[in-house]
Scaffold this motif. Sequence first.
Motif, short mmCIF file in Angstrom:
data_model
loop_
_atom_site.label_atom_id
_atom_site.label_comp_id
_atom_site.label_asym_id
_atom_site.label_seq_id
_atom_site.Cartn_x
_atom_site.Cartn_y
_atom_site.Cartn_z
N ILE A 1 0.84 -1.21 0.00
CA ILE A 1 0.00 0.00 0.00
C ILE A 1 0.88 1.26 0.00
CG2 ILE A 1 -1.69 1.33 1.36
CD1 ILE A 1 -2.79 -1.44 2.33
N ARG A 2 2.06 1.14 0.61
CA ARG A 2 2.98 2.28 0.67
C ARG A 2 3.38 2.79 -0.73
NH1 ARG A 2 5.15 4.13 5.18
NH2 ARG A 2 4.53 2.23 6.22
N ASP A 3 3.38 1.87 -1.71
CA ASP A 3 3.72 2.26 -3.09
C ASP A 3 2.67 3.20 -3.70
OD1 ASP A 3 5.94 0.65 -2.91
OD2 ASP A 3 5.06 -1.02 -4.04
N TYR A 4 1.52 3.32 -3.06
CA TYR A 4 0.45 4.17 -3.59
C TYR A 4 0.29 5.48 -2.83
CZ TYR A 4 -0.52 0.30 -6.61
OH TYR A 4 -0.40 -0.68 -7.57
N HIS B 1 7.17 11.37 2.42
CA HIS B 1 7.49 10.41 3.50
C HIS B 1 6.66 9.12 3.41
CE1 HIS B 1 10.23 13.20 5.34
NE2 HIS B 1 9.30 14.15 5.31
N SER B 2 5.90 8.97 2.34
CA SER B 2 5.08 7.75 2.13
C SER B 2 4.21 7.43 3.35
CB SER B 2 5.97 6.55 1.82
OG SER B 2 6.75 6.80 0.69
#
Length: 248
Positions: free
Chosen positions: A38-41, A46-47
């Motif tokens: 989910i962090r890739d989206y 700072h994600s």
Amino acid sequence: MFIDILTLFPGMFSGPFEHSIMGRARERDLLEINLVDIRDYTKDKHSVTDDYPYGGGAGMVMKVEPIFRAVEDVKKDRPSEVPTVLLSPQGRTLNQDLVKEYSTCKGLILICGHYEGVDERVRENIITDEISIGDYVLTGGELPAMVLVNAVARMLPSVLGDEDSIKEDSFFEGLLGYPQYTRPREYRGLKVPEILLSGDHARIKRWRSKQALKRTLLRRPDLITKKKLSGRQEKLLAEIREELGDDK
Ligand code: 9D3
């Protein structure tokens, strides 16, 4: 079947999916698992995937934007009707009927909640099913997602590679297991029941049915109440009740 798993902790899934039956399902292309971080989206530098709850209170809430974007992205490559399942303690409890239903789907999109939960707008707008694996508290939806995938994988046609064990499964469906033994036939004076060594397959089957029914009656009477029993099973159950002295 395609299963997309959206998580903040994709690393948790390496290992469990490589082994045994699940590995076999994946090798044979019966099952394809796509882990989505989910962090890739996220779009900020700072994600950030979580934030403080509006209204105050302890813990963090998973943000709506990365989850929306991740789900939109995986849906591009999937048939439109796949269930989007949120693993959450507020969900309905997973059971084998639901597992069977999921195993007939072309795909599943699983969303693993973490922290105190996900922004309610995720639930209201993209989730079709909300599932818990039982009434105990975990730290997130990752282990429940693995449980769901494992249960679904073994129901896929020809995953077990042993059609007999599936047939036998359906014969004893909804009941607890009967006692099992393997070699040696005697260990420290502890013997295997004679009937299992007799080679009389009809009597063995009857014995096993009765043992399964007895164990279920004693440990999980709720399962007996729920199940529609065959005439043969009703008769065995009457015998068991007789032998137990009718207090069950
Ligand atoms: C008091 C509020 N709690 C919700 C009932 C807080 C809370 C506890 C545990 C919020 C999230 C979690 C993390 N658990 C899961 O995401 C979860 C879960 C579980 O804890 N037990 C059984 N099944 C599941 S599926 C997902």
